[in-house]
Design a protein around this motif. Structure first.
Motif, PDB file in Angstrom:
ATOM      1  N   CYS A 157      31.224  40.543  35.492  1.00 44.00           N
ATOM      2  CA  CYS A 157      31.932  41.422  36.759  1.00 44.00           C
ATOM      3  C   CYS A 157      33.482  41.047  36.650  1.00 44.00           C
ATOM      4  O   CYS A 157      33.797  40.223  36.214  1.00 44.00           O
ATOM      5  CB  CYS A 157      31.437  41.061  38.078  1.00 44.00           C
ATOM      6  SG  CYS A 157      31.493  39.820  38.711  1.00 44.00           S
ATOM      7  N   ALA A 158      34.117  41.997  37.142  1.00 43.06           N
ATOM      8  CA  ALA A 158      35.562  41.932  37.325  1.00 43.06           C
ATOM      9  C   ALA A 158      36.170  42.801  38.215  1.00 43.06           C
ATOM     10  O   ALA A 158      35.496  43.862  38.406  1.00 43.06           O
ATOM     11  CB  ALA A 158      36.420  42.145  35.834  1.00 43.06           C
ATOM     12  N   PHE A 159      37.352  42.918  38.520  1.00 47.68           N
ATOM     13  CA  PHE A 159      38.120  43.613  39.568  1.00 47.68           C
ATOM     14  C   PHE A 159      39.013  44.343  38.836  1.00 47.68           C
ATOM     15  O   PHE A 159      39.675  43.932  37.974  1.00 47.68           O
ATOM     16  CB  PHE A 159      38.718  42.780  40.719  1.00 47.68           C
ATOM     17  CG  PHE A 159      37.739  42.399  41.703  1.00 47.68           C
ATOM     18  CD1 PHE A 159      37.231  43.150  42.883  1.00 47.68           C
ATOM     19  CD2 PHE A 159      37.137  41.133  41.577  1.00 47.68           C
ATOM     20  CE1 PHE A 159      36.400  42.746  43.873  1.00 47.68           C
ATOM     21  CE2 PHE A 159      36.126  40.531  42.526  1.00 47.68           C
ATOM     22  CZ  PHE A 159      35.810  41.302  43.673  1.00 47.68           C
ATOM     23  N   LEU A 160      39.169  45.608  39.282  1.00 51.37           N
ATOM     24  CA  LEU A 160      40.502  46.436  38.842  1.00 51.37           C
ATOM     25  C   LEU A 160      41.893  45.555  39.092  1.00 51.37           C
ATOM     26  O   LEU A 160      41.762  45.183  40.314  1.00 51.37           O
ATOM     27  CB  LEU A 160      40.440  47.693  39.370  1.00 51.37           C
ATOM     28  CG  LEU A 160      39.631  48.578  39.110  1.00 51.37           C
ATOM     29  CD1 LEU A 160      39.683  49.992  39.748  1.00 51.37           C
ATOM     30  CD2 LEU A 160      39.609  49.186  37.407  1.00 51.37           C
ATOM     31  N   ASP A 161      42.836  45.529  38.148  1.00 50.15           N
ATOM     32  CA  ASP A 161      44.155  45.332  38.564  1.00 50.15           C
ATOM     33  C   ASP A 161      44.737  46.764  38.670  1.00 50.15           C
ATOM     34  O   ASP A 161      44.913  47.278  39.842  1.00 50.15           O
ATOM     35  CB  ASP A 161      44.872  44.521  37.743  1.00 50.15           C
ATOM     36  CG  ASP A 161      44.243  42.871  37.705  1.00 50.15           C
ATOM     37  OD1 ASP A 161      44.240  42.457  38.670  1.00 50.15           O
ATOM     38  OD2 ASP A 161      43.930  42.415  36.762  1.00 50.15           O
ATOM     39  N   THR A 162      45.102  47.156  37.649  1.00 51.40           N
ATOM     40  CA  THR A 162      45.529  48.510  37.387  1.00 51.40           C
ATOM     41  C   THR A 162      44.566  49.523  37.815  1.00 51.40           C
ATOM     42  O   THR A 162      43.394  49.328  37.336  1.00 51.40           O
ATOM     43  CB  THR A 162      46.369  48.745  36.086  1.00 51.40           C
ATOM     44  OG1 THR A 162      47.331  47.755  36.142  1.00 51.40           O
ATOM     45  CG2 THR A 162      46.768  50.157  36.091  1.00 51.40           C
ATOM     46  N   ARG A 200      50.007  53.856  36.779  1.00 53.88           N
ATOM     47  CA  ARG A 200      49.754  52.508  36.860  1.00 53.88           C
ATOM     48  C   ARG A 200      49.854  51.399  37.905  1.00 53.88           C
ATOM     49  O   ARG A 200      50.581  50.492  37.825  1.00 53.88           O
ATOM     50  CB  ARG A 200      50.308  51.955  35.384  1.00 53.88           C
ATOM     51  CG  ARG A 200      50.121  52.955  34.198  1.00 53.88           C
ATOM     52  CD  ARG A 200      50.380  52.453  32.796  1.00 53.88           C
ATOM     53  NE  ARG A 200      49.631  51.071  32.659  1.00 53.88           N
ATOM     54  CZ  ARG A 200      48.362  50.907  32.316  1.00 53.88           C
ATOM     55  NH1 ARG A 200      47.581  51.955  32.475  1.00 53.88           N
ATOM     56  NH2 ARG A 200      47.745  49.652  32.099  1.00 53.88           N
ATOM     57  N   ALA A 201      49.271  51.980  39.107  1.00 51.06           N
ATOM     58  CA  ALA A 201      49.339  51.341  40.348  1.00 51.06           C
ATOM     59  C   ALA A 201      48.375  50.265  40.337  1.00 51.06           C
ATOM     60  O   ALA A 201      47.125  50.408  39.836  1.00 51.06           O
ATOM     61  CB  ALA A 201      49.112  52.414  41.555  1.00 51.06           C
ATOM     62  N   ASP A 202      48.709  49.242  40.900  1.00 52.85           N
ATOM     63  CA  ASP A 202      47.762  47.973  41.094  1.00 52.85           C
ATOM     64  C   ASP A 202      46.777  48.631  42.530  1.00 52.85           C
ATOM     65  O   ASP A 202      47.281  48.742  43.646  1.00 52.85           O
ATOM     66  CB  ASP A 202      48.627  46.693  41.629  1.00 52.85           C
ATOM     67  CG  ASP A 202      47.715  45.539  41.867  1.00 52.85           C
ATOM     68  OD1 ASP A 202      47.183  45.049  40.937  1.00 52.85           O
ATOM     69  OD2 ASP A 202      47.194  45.304  42.709  1.00 52.85           O
ATOM     70  N   PHE A 203      45.450  48.746  42.146  1.00 53.26           N
ATOM     71  CA  PHE A 203      44.724  48.969  43.313  1.00 53.26           C
ATOM     72  C   PHE A 203      44.798  48.585  44.486  1.00 53.26           C
ATOM     73  O   PHE A 203      44.982  49.048  45.496  1.00 53.26           O
ATOM     74  CB  PHE A 203      43.135  49.078  42.567  1.00 53.26           C
ATOM     75  CG  PHE A 203      42.068  49.716  43.313  1.00 53.26           C
ATOM     76  CD1 PHE A 203      41.931  51.163  43.429  1.00 53.26           C
ATOM     77  CD2 PHE A 203      41.294  48.797  44.343  1.00 53.26           C
ATOM     78  CE1 PHE A 203      41.064  51.657  44.039  1.00 53.26           C
ATOM     79  CE2 PHE A 203      40.355  49.530  44.840  1.00 53.26           C
ATOM     80  CZ  PHE A 203      40.303  50.901  44.882  1.00 53.26           C
ATOM     81  N   THR A 204      44.605  46.953  44.743  1.00 59.78           N
ATOM     82  CA  THR A 204      44.586  46.364  45.636  1.00 59.78           C
ATOM     83  C   THR A 204      45.813  46.522  46.344  1.00 59.78           C
ATOM     84  O   THR A 204      45.826  46.662  47.686  1.00 59.78           O
ATOM     85  CB  THR A 204      44.234  44.904  45.514  1.00 59.78           C
ATOM     86  OG1 THR A 204      42.823  45.007  44.804  1.00 59.78           O
ATOM     87  CG2 THR A 204      44.040  44.083  46.702  1.00 59.78           C
ATOM     88  N   ASN A 205      46.956  46.246  45.836  1.00 58.93           N
ATOM     89  CA  ASN A 205      48.190  45.909  46.434  1.00 58.93           C
ATOM     90  C   ASN A 205      48.714  47.361  47.064  1.00 58.93           C
ATOM     91  O   ASN A 205      49.279  47.431  48.079  1.00 58.93           O
ATOM     92  CB  ASN A 205      49.217  45.344  45.568  1.00 58.93           C
ATOM     93  CG  ASN A 205      48.970  43.896  45.340  1.00 58.93           C
ATOM     94  OD1 ASN A 205      47.998  43.363  45.969  1.00 58.93           O
ATOM     95  ND2 ASN A 205      49.479  43.343  44.433  1.00 58.93           N
ATOM     96  N   THR A 206      48.313  48.261  46.402  1.00 60.00           N
ATOM     97  CA  THR A 206      48.823  49.728  46.666  1.00 60.00           C
ATOM     98  C   THR A 206      47.997  49.981  47.941  1.00 60.00           C
ATOM     99  O   THR A 206      48.703  50.527  48.933  1.00 60.00           O
ATOM    100  CB  THR A 206      48.434  51.011  45.875  1.00 60.00           C
ATOM    101  OG1 THR A 206      49.185  50.585  44.388  1.00 60.00           O
ATOM    102  CG2 THR A 206      48.717  52.252  46.157  1.00 60.00           C
TER     103      THR A 206
END
Ligand code: AMP
Ligand code: MG
Length: 510
Positions: A275-280, A388-394
């Motif tokens: 498993c992993a989380f999206l950055d972009t 190419r937005a960072d999912f979490t930070n956006t």
């Protein structure tokens, strides 16, 4: 009287006895549901982490758990009184191919407890030695996957995503070989139950209708007391899995190995392998080294879960109706609700991320509003993808769209303008519910996390752990279990990876 696994009760070391009020309903099922065996002892157990808050929730005595006997139990060296250790049998579709026998190859269920809230919970050791289901495997786990599962499952829980939990991580003092020599570890996993879609498939494949019926009764009693029939259970599991996948999508989680043996009918996330989380943000994102065709890509998860649920429906057929044609017709009717359930759970989750509520405004009906909201969310996600937005930070920067733009790696003048227009449309939409962008701010901060266990930070914690330094892991756990706390600008745990830090591939870690 507790006893050391593999030896007699005389081997019991004095001190605090482990007293756990086990009540093992799975062990009362017929013998063909499992293989009874004790964990295989390890050399030198050392605690890495003990989850006190979870221990309390389970009604366990934390002092006992942290005593020498407690650690011995968590390492599989001591089987406490009342435990009835066993490895569960199950089957499963792995990447679409049916394997009639998988089963717990490196996990042993110690037993069940009824927690303080009255919920029955499994306590299972993962990495506790070979079982009759191990095939070529050694039944062990190395430190990496144990730390990963601990931090990710606890982060998921803190973010409100249903999941199995991590009660403890123990270093075994033994070496495990995975291409190279690595330190061994054991995770204590706590789950609402470990019954999987693959457990039903195990008996369906053997045409063991009697066992299917017993499994059905067991699952209904534990997880769906209102379900009066197999079709009602199917409907309940569809609902739960739709909510679960939507929550994964909402936090950018990619399960990575959504085989039917990894779909827990209680509706909890299970199996934190690759498993992993999206950055972009990218719906086609895949990390797992073994997912070569992107079957389990971020954006495909609702579709794959629907496919998995169809396998669940198939396994239930013998219980639905004696007339097979009739059974198929009824199951098909219920399965038709799965895709719409996935879609509406997704919409509910992303509405929450934008503070949108269903409103009974006179000028617009619910279906029309759902269409408009889906379009609004879709526009934002499309811009995030192109930029190419960072999912979490956006999402965390919202409702301040200006601040959110800073998390786009590529922002064309057009996209910049389009984002500003989107902010106006969003504000207008909020007016329908009597709100504006400012008024949803505090609510969004409890929905969109500031910190997630980013892949490169998990890797960093594992690398430090391999050097015997668990402080990086501890800090990551501490941050990820407070995922909605405001964090200073530039806090390193909130930063996306630098190019050289990007984790391209994750591994099952078996
Ligand atoms: P997973 O990919 O974790 O869902 O595992 C798939 C199957 O492989 C399950 O039956 C596991 O119990 C088994 N398995 C994975 N790793 C090991 C191991 N190290 N030893 C024995 N069995 C394993
Ligand atoms: Mg698994």
């Amino acid at each position: 009287m507790p006893s050391l696994a593999g030896s007699g009760p005389e081997a019991y070391i004095g001190g605090l006895a482990v007293t756990i009020a086990f009540d093992n309903s799975y062990a009362r099922l017929p013998g063909r549901f499992y293989a009874r065996l004790a964990p295989t002892p390890v050399s030198r157990p050392e605690p890495i982490a003990i989850n006190r808050e979870l221990a309390q929730e389970l009604g366990l005595d934390t002092a006992e758990l942290e005593s020498a006997e407690g650690i011995a139990m968590l390492a599989g060296n001591l089987v406490p009184a009342g435990a009835e250790p066993l490895a569960q049998a199950y089957a499963g579709h792995q990447f679409g191919n049916f394997v009639p026998q998988l089963g717990d190859g490196r996990a042993i269920l110690l037993g069940e407890v009824v927690d303080r809230a009255g919920r029955r919970r499994d306590i299972q050791l993962k990495g506790s030695g070979p079982t009759p289901f191990s095939r070529a495997g050694d039944g062990r786990a190395w430190l990496g996957p144990v730390l990963r599962e601990y931090v990710v499952s606890e982060a998921m829980h803190a973010m409100g995503v249903p999941t199995t939990r991590a009660l403890a991580a123990i270093a075994t003092g033994d070496t495990v070989y995975r291409g190279s020599a690595l330190p061994g570890a054991i995770l204590t996993r706590v789950a609402g139950s470990h019954v999987r879609v693959g457990t039903f498939q195990f008996f369906a494949a053997r045409r063991d209708v009697e066992a299917l019926q017993e499994l059905f009764d067991h699952v209904v009693a534990r997880h769906a007391p209102d379900a009066q029939s197999p079709l009602e259970l199917l409907a309940a599991v569809i609902e739960r899995q739709a909510t679960l996948v939507a929550k994964w999508m909402g936090v950018g989680f990619i399960h990575g190995v959504m085989n039917t043996d990894n779909v827990n009918v209680a509706g909890e996330t299970i199996d934190y392998g690759p498993c992993a989380f999206l950055d972009t943000y990218d719906p086609a994102q895949v990390y797992s080294s073994i997912d070569r065709f992107g079957r389990y890509a971020y954006g495909r998860q609702p579709e794959i879960m629907t496919w998995n649920l169809a396998q669940f429906a198939s396994a239930l057929l013998p219980l639905i109706d004696d007339d097979e044609e009739q059974a198929v017709a009824s199951a098909t009717e219920v399965m038709a609700t799965a895709s719409p359930a996935m879609q509406s759970a997704w919409l509910a989750e992303f509405r929450r991320k934008l503070g949108l509520e269903e409103v009974g405004a006179a000028e617009i009906d619910a279906a029309e509003l759902a269409t408009r909201d889906t379009a609004l969310i879709g526009r934002l996600l499309q811009l995030m993808y192109e930029g190419r937005a960072d999912f979490t930070n956006t999402f965390r920067a919202l409702p301040d769209v200006g601040a959110a733009k800073r998390h786009f790696r590529k922002l064309t003048a057009d996209a910049d303008r389009e984002l500003s227009r989107l902010a106006e449309d969003w504000a207008q939409r909020l007016q329908l519910q009597g709100e504006d962008l400012a008024s949803v701010r505090s609510r969004l901060a409890t929905v969109n996390p500031s910190v997630i266990p980013r892949n490169h930070r998990v890797e960093e914690a594992i690398q430090a752990g391999l050097e015997g330094d668990y402080s990086v892991f501890e800090r990551l756990v501490a941050a990820c279990t407070q995922p909605f706390a405001d964090r200073a600008d530039g806090d390193r745990l909130t930063l996306p990876p630098e190019p050289h830090e990007v984790v391209e591939r994750t591994f099952c870690g078996t």
